[in-house]
Design a protein around this motif. Structure first.
Motif, PDB file in Angstrom:
ATOM      1  N   ALA A   1       0.912  -1.114  -0.135  1.00 55.82           N
ATOM      2  CA  ALA A   1       0.046  -0.163   0.046  1.00 55.82           C
ATOM      3  C   ALA A   1       0.930   1.347   0.033  1.00 55.82           C
ATOM      4  N   GLU A   2       2.020   1.288   0.445  1.00 54.92           N
ATOM      5  CA  GLU A   2       3.097   2.471   0.605  1.00 54.92           C
ATOM      6  C   GLU A   2       3.137   2.832  -0.720  1.00 54.92           C
ATOM      7  N   VAL A   3       3.508   2.108  -1.568  1.00 48.38           N
ATOM      8  CA  VAL A   3       4.066   2.402  -3.002  1.00 48.38           C
ATOM      9  C   VAL A   3       3.035   2.246  -4.080  1.00 48.38           C
ATOM     10  N   GLU A   4       1.861   1.868  -3.826  1.00 49.52           N
ATOM     11  CA  GLU A   4       0.683   1.961  -4.857  1.00 49.52           C
ATOM     12  C   GLU A   4       0.436   2.845  -5.657  1.00 49.52           C
ATOM     13  N   ASP A   5       0.372   4.204  -5.036  1.00 49.12           N
ATOM     14  CA  ASP A   5       0.242   5.128  -5.804  1.00 49.12           C
ATOM     15  C   ASP A   5       1.356   6.184  -6.476  1.00 49.12           C
ATOM     16  N   LEU A   6       2.565   5.403  -6.358  1.00 51.70           N
ATOM     17  CA  LEU A   6       3.841   6.254  -6.644  1.00 51.70           C
ATOM     18  C   LEU A   6       4.052   6.191  -8.116  1.00 51.70           C
ATOM     19  N   LYS A   7       4.416   7.226  -8.587  1.00 54.16           N
ATOM     20  CA  LYS A   7       4.736   7.553 -10.221  1.00 54.16           C
ATOM     21  C   LYS A   7       6.088   7.374 -10.496  1.00 54.16           C
ATOM     22  N   PHE A   8       6.059   7.040 -11.795  1.00 55.22           N
ATOM     23  CA  PHE A   8       7.252   6.837 -12.473  1.00 55.22           C
ATOM     24  C   PHE A   8       7.614   8.002 -13.427  1.00 55.22           C
ATOM     25  N   GLU A   9       8.537   8.810 -13.386  1.00 55.88           N
ATOM     26  CA  GLU A   9       8.937   9.814 -14.184  1.00 55.88           C
ATOM     27  C   GLU A   9       9.385   9.334 -15.461  1.00 55.88           C
ATOM     28  N   ILE A  10       8.809   9.598 -16.399  1.00 47.26           N
ATOM     29  CA  ILE A  10       9.234   9.193 -17.912  1.00 47.26           C
ATOM     30  C   ILE A  10       9.706  10.644 -18.678  1.00 47.26           C
ATOM     31  N   PHE A  11      10.606  10.559 -19.193  1.00 44.73           N
ATOM     32  CA  PHE A  11      11.095  11.628 -20.198  1.00 44.73           C
ATOM     33  C   PHE A  11      11.033  11.043 -21.661  1.00 44.73           C
ATOM     34  N   VAL A  12      10.668  11.687 -22.644  1.00 45.07           N
ATOM     35  CA  VAL A  12      10.502  11.457 -23.954  1.00 45.07           C
ATOM     36  C   VAL A  12      11.356  12.399 -24.690  1.00 45.07           C
ATOM     37  N   LYS A  13      12.082  11.847 -25.725  1.00 44.13           N
ATOM     38  CA  LYS A  13      12.825  13.097 -26.668  1.00 44.13           C
ATOM     39  C   LYS A  13      13.203  12.193 -27.796  1.00 44.13           C
ATOM     40  N   PRO A  14      13.250  13.037 -28.787  1.00 41.22           N
ATOM     41  CA  PRO A  14      13.920  12.417 -30.062  1.00 41.22           C
ATOM     42  C   PRO A  14      15.340  12.379 -30.149  1.00 41.22           C
ATOM     43  N   ILE A  15      15.729  11.477 -30.882  1.00 35.04           N
ATOM     44  CA  ILE A  15      17.293  11.312 -31.003  1.00 35.04           C
ATOM     45  C   ILE A  15      17.452  11.831 -32.470  1.00 35.04           C
TER      46      ILE A  15
END
Length: 322
Positions: free
Chosen positions: A160-174
């Motif tokens: 329950a402690e990590v249920e709502d944690l978010k992943f930071e996703i960074f998207v960029k062109p190469i």
């Protein structure tokens, strides 16, 4: 109990892997490669639809950086990332879930570390992305001619402690370490005739299309049986287009005459007030300079493709004598 739930989750996921049928996501986010970088916060069992630009001339791939919360690592929850093809989605009645039908093309566990950088080439067999120990090249997920890329995160049973944690996703062109040359040729009297274009030592078959080149210094040579050879120097910078206009000149001989304003200039008996870039025919010509009662005449054989600088001088010589 926890172990049973964990196994149940991955049995369902394996079923999709083999048969390529259906699965469910809580949220689906949209991203575009029009900007240099975008940040998206994704939760467990979320998807990301990445729209690719229509013009991919200088685009080599897509970079996805996943930042994993430290609490997830401490909880030992298993996190899987996946890429999909042929994606269709629909809302589930009376549920916040999205029903996805897709074909999985790549999937792997995220290692136990705080971040992971994935690099997906546009074309698996035509990419210039340099490998690095800090990035993972995922050629299996190359979209090719497809208009988008679909990415998802799947998280096993969590506390329950990590249920709502978010992943930071960074998207960029190469982008490739390349730029483009946009070459425009201006033909005399707007009459286009055959020309040969080379950049460095490379012949260019279709100079009307953007010419993709590695970054650096170049020269372009435009030659023809109908026009004078023109040489121009230019620079290519990454992601940028260098527009270059070359005005072509026909191969008729030209005279450029330098003389004081007090001197009248005649070519084949015709007075010329304008004395620069005078177009003449091939063959012998008579140039006459007249200054009061003083007159000088010269004969000049004009050849195709050549220009002539003609200078009128009155010299004063001083010699020391006894």
């Amino acid at each position: 109990m926890k172990k049973g739930l964990f196994c149940s989750f991955f049995l369902i996921f394996s079923f999709f892997t083999v048969f390529g049928e259906e699965f469910f996501l809580e949220n689906i986010f949209d991203a575009s490669l029009d900007s240099s970088s975008q940040r998206i916060l994704m939760g467990k069992n979320d998807g990301l639809h990445i729209k690719l630009p229509e013009d991919r001339t200088l685009l080599d791939g897509v970079e996805i950086e996943i930042k994993i919360p430290r609490e997830f690592l401490m909880s030992k929850a298993a996190v899987t990332y996946s890429f999909f093809n042929e994606v269709t989605r629909e809302n589930v009645t009376d549920s916040p879930l999205k029903k996805i039908t897709a074909q999985q093309i790549h999937s792997a566990y995220i290692p136990s570390r705080l971040s992971l950088v994935l690099q997906v080439p546009i074309f698996a067999d035509k990419n210039y992305i340099k490998s690095s120990p800090y990035e993972l090249l995922v050629s299996d997920a190359a979209p090719g001619e497809k208009s988008s890329l679909f990415f998802a995160l799947f998280v096993g049973e969590t506390s329950a402690e990590v249920e709502d944690l978010k992943f930071e996703i960074f998207v960029k062109p190469i982008f490739m370490a390349k730029g483009t040359l946009d070459l425009a040729l201006i033909f005399p009297e707007d009459v286009e005739k055959p020309v040969t274009v080379t950049v460095g030592k490379i012949p260019i078959d279709n100079w009307k299309m953007p010419i993709v080149l590695p970054i650096g210094e170049y020269h372009v040579v435009v030659s023809s049986d109908f026009f004078r050879t023109e040489v121009r120097y230019f620079m290519i910078e990454q992601k940028k287009t260098n527009s270059l206009v070359v005005v072509l000149r026909d191969i008729k001989p030209r005279f450029n005459i330098s003389a004081p304003d007090t001197v009248d200039v005649y070519i084949d008996g015709v007075f010329h007030r304008n004395r620069s870039d005078i177009v003449v025919t091939e063959g012998m010509h008579i140039v006459r300079f007249v200054m009061g009662d003083y007159e000088i005449t010269r004969s000049i054989l004009a050849e195709l493709g050549k220009s002539y600088e003609i200078t009128f001088n009155i010299d004063v010589n001083i010699n020391e004598v006894e």
